[in-house]
Design an enzyme around this catalytic site. Structure first.
Site, PDB file in Angstrom:
ATOM      1  CG  ASP A  15      -3.461  12.734  28.213  1.00 21.06           C
ATOM      2  OD1 ASP A  15      -3.314  12.892  26.984  1.00 21.06           O
ATOM      3  OD2 ASP A  15      -2.658  12.094  28.910  1.00 21.06           O
ATOM      4  NE  ARG A  19      -3.790   7.750  25.448  1.00 18.31           N
ATOM      5  CZ  ARG A  19      -3.886   7.947  26.751  1.00 18.31           C
ATOM      6  NH1 ARG A  19      -4.085   6.930  27.558  1.00 18.31           N
ATOM      7  NH2 ARG A  19      -3.800   9.159  27.255  1.00 18.31           N
ATOM      8  CG  HIS A  32      -6.433  17.238  19.294  1.00 17.93           C
ATOM      9  ND1 HIS A  32      -6.189  16.734  20.548  1.00 17.93           N
ATOM     10  CD2 HIS A  32      -5.270  17.073  18.600  1.00 17.93           C
ATOM     11  CE1 HIS A  32      -4.938  16.297  20.615  1.00 17.93           C
ATOM     12  NE2 HIS A  32      -4.361  16.489  19.442  1.00 17.93           N
ATOM     13  CD  GLU A  62       6.565  21.112  28.282  1.00 10.15           C
ATOM     14  OE1 GLU A  62       5.354  21.405  28.332  1.00 10.15           O
ATOM     15  OE2 GLU A  62       7.430  21.695  28.963  1.00 10.15           O
ATOM     16  CG  ASN A  63       0.926  19.429  24.025  1.00  9.19           C
ATOM     17  OD1 ASN A  63      -0.044  19.862  24.633  1.00  9.19           O
ATOM     18  ND2 ASN A  63       1.434  18.232  24.253  1.00  9.19           N
ATOM     19  NE  ARG A  67       1.466  15.855  21.511  1.00 12.53           N
ATOM     20  CZ  ARG A  67       0.360  15.421  22.111  1.00 12.53           C
ATOM     21  NH1 ARG A  67      -0.767  15.340  21.434  1.00 12.53           N
ATOM     22  NH2 ARG A  67       0.395  15.033  23.356  1.00 12.53           N
ATOM     23  CB  SER A 185       1.912  17.144  31.890  1.00 10.67           C
ATOM     24  OG  SER A 185       1.918  15.749  31.902  1.00 10.67           O
TER      25      SER A 185
HETATM   26  C1  FPP Z   1      -3.931  15.701  24.938  1.00 12.78           C
HETATM   27  O1  FPP Z   1      -4.363  14.497  24.326  1.00 12.78           O
HETATM   28  C2  FPP Z   1      -4.717  16.813  24.409  1.00 12.78           C
HETATM   29  C3  FPP Z   1      -4.197  17.872  23.759  1.00 12.78           C
HETATM   30  C4  FPP Z   1      -2.759  18.031  23.486  1.00 12.78           C
HETATM   31  C5  FPP Z   1      -5.087  18.936  23.189  1.00 12.78           C
HETATM   32  C6  FPP Z   1      -6.306  19.270  24.000  1.00 12.78           C
HETATM   33  C7  FPP Z   1      -7.206  20.154  23.224  1.00 12.78           C
HETATM   34  C8  FPP Z   1      -8.570  20.029  23.159  1.00 12.78           C
HETATM   35  C9  FPP Z   1      -9.317  19.039  23.930  1.00 12.78           C
HETATM   36  C10 FPP Z   1      -9.430  20.903  22.334  1.00 12.78           C
HETATM   37  C11 FPP Z   1      -8.961  22.245  22.072  1.00 12.78           C
HETATM   38  C12 FPP Z   1      -9.861  23.302  22.530  1.00 12.78           C
HETATM   39  C13 FPP Z   1      -9.860  24.536  21.964  1.00 12.78           C
HETATM   40  C14 FPP Z   1     -10.597  25.650  22.576  1.00 12.78           C
HETATM   41  C15 FPP Z   1      -9.155  24.808  20.733  1.00 12.78           C
HETATM   42  P1  FPP Z   1      -3.313  13.612  23.530  1.00 12.78           P
HETATM   43  O2  FPP Z   1      -3.294  14.048  22.119  1.00 12.78           O
HETATM   44  O3  FPP Z   1      -1.982  13.683  24.212  1.00 12.78           O
HETATM   45  O4  FPP Z   1      -3.924  12.187  23.654  1.00 12.78           O
HETATM   46  P2  FPP Z   1      -3.140  10.803  23.753  1.00 12.78           P
HETATM   47  O5  FPP Z   1      -2.451  10.801  25.104  1.00 12.78           O
HETATM   48  O6  FPP Z   1      -4.216   9.799  23.668  1.00 12.78           O
HETATM   49  O7  FPP Z   1      -2.180  10.758  22.614  1.00 12.78           O
END
Ligand code: FPP
Length: 229
Positions: A15, A19, A32, A62-63, A67, A185
């Site tokens: 996560d 941010r 990402h 949920e994502n 999203r 989550s």
């Molecule tokens: C949550 O951060 C992260 C995700 C929804 C995506 C995680 C994916 C990766 C790290 C890379 C993908 C890897 C492959 C193999 C394709 P957020 O976006 O919710 O962050 P925030 O809480 O700061 O908004």
């Protein structure tokens, strides 16, 4: 570190990418991309440390549902790249992959890429990177219940666990969540029953190998009683 105190299976809720990007005035999807680079580094580090399974939460049910489309498209782009290019390095080192989640609703080409990558994964691997994609713990449990109902009869822990997406993978010993939130989550809901939890304020793209080692050290100091006195 004492190998006996090393987790066999670590789950990571990656996560904080959004941010991290926002702080740098970048679009979320670039966060990402940096997250994916960090995930690749962490997987190598986990393998070298002697961990056998690392499960990463790439996309929750949920994502996918909630999203914005361009962020999800960005994640599909990363999945396409990872599973056609980057994964080869993992296979060359004898490591394997497993995908958990409902991938049937993803774009057709993404499904094919994921299925091909799973087929190319070595059968007996010393280290397995498990990707949770369109994964939801509740949905996984409901799917398993429906499979059991179709089969008829009753289930016990062993036969039920075999019906989960994670069938054959041991339960996680340690679940790490980066980015400051303290919740699971919908991640490995059934499997996390006895997992130790570690929460870090560090945003995932900054979650270095040294930060990961801090979680391992913290884990090694915990007393796991599994209900014993
Ligand atoms: C949550 O951060 C992260 C995700 C929804 C995506 C995680 C994916 C990766 C790290 C890379 C993908 C890897 C492959 C193999 C394709 P957020 O976006 O919710 O962050 P925030 O809480 O700061 O908004």
């Amino acid at each position: 570190m004492d190998k006996g105190k090393l987790p066999l299976h670590v789950g990571v809720i990656m996560d904080g990418n959004g941010r991290w990007a926002k702080k740098r005035l970048m679009p979320r999807k670039l966060g990402h991309k940096y997250g994916m680079d960090r995930m690749i580094g962490l997987a190598e580090h986990a393998k070298k440390s002697g961990i056998k399974y690392l499960t990463v939460y790439v996309m929750s049910t949920e994502n996918l549902a909630r999203r914005p489309e361009d962020e999800i498209e960005g994640l599909f782009g990363l999945i396409r790249k990872y599973f056609t290019v980057n994964v080869k390095k993992l296979f060359d080192c004898g490591s394997g992959i497993k995908i958990i989640g409902d991938i049937s609703v993803l774009p057709k080409d993404v499904i094919k890429i994921l299925e091909d990558a799973e087929k190319a994964s070595p059968e007996k691997a010393e280290f397995t990177l498990v990707f949770a994609i369109n994964y939801g713990g509740r949905r996984e449990i409901i799917n398993a219940v429906n499979k059991a109902l179709l089969r008829g009869g009753s289930v016990d822990e062993n036969s039920f666990e075999a019906l989960l997406y994670t069938g054959g993978v041991p339960d996680p010993d340690l679940i790490i969540r980066t980015g400051g939130e303290m919740r699971l989550s919908n991640f490995l809901t059934y499997q996390s029953a006895y997992a130790e939890l570690y929460f870090s304020d560090v945003l995932f793209p900054d979650f270095s190998d040294a930060e990961f080692d801090k979680a391992l050290t913290d884990f090694a100091a915990r007393e796991r009683r599994f209900g014993r006195a």
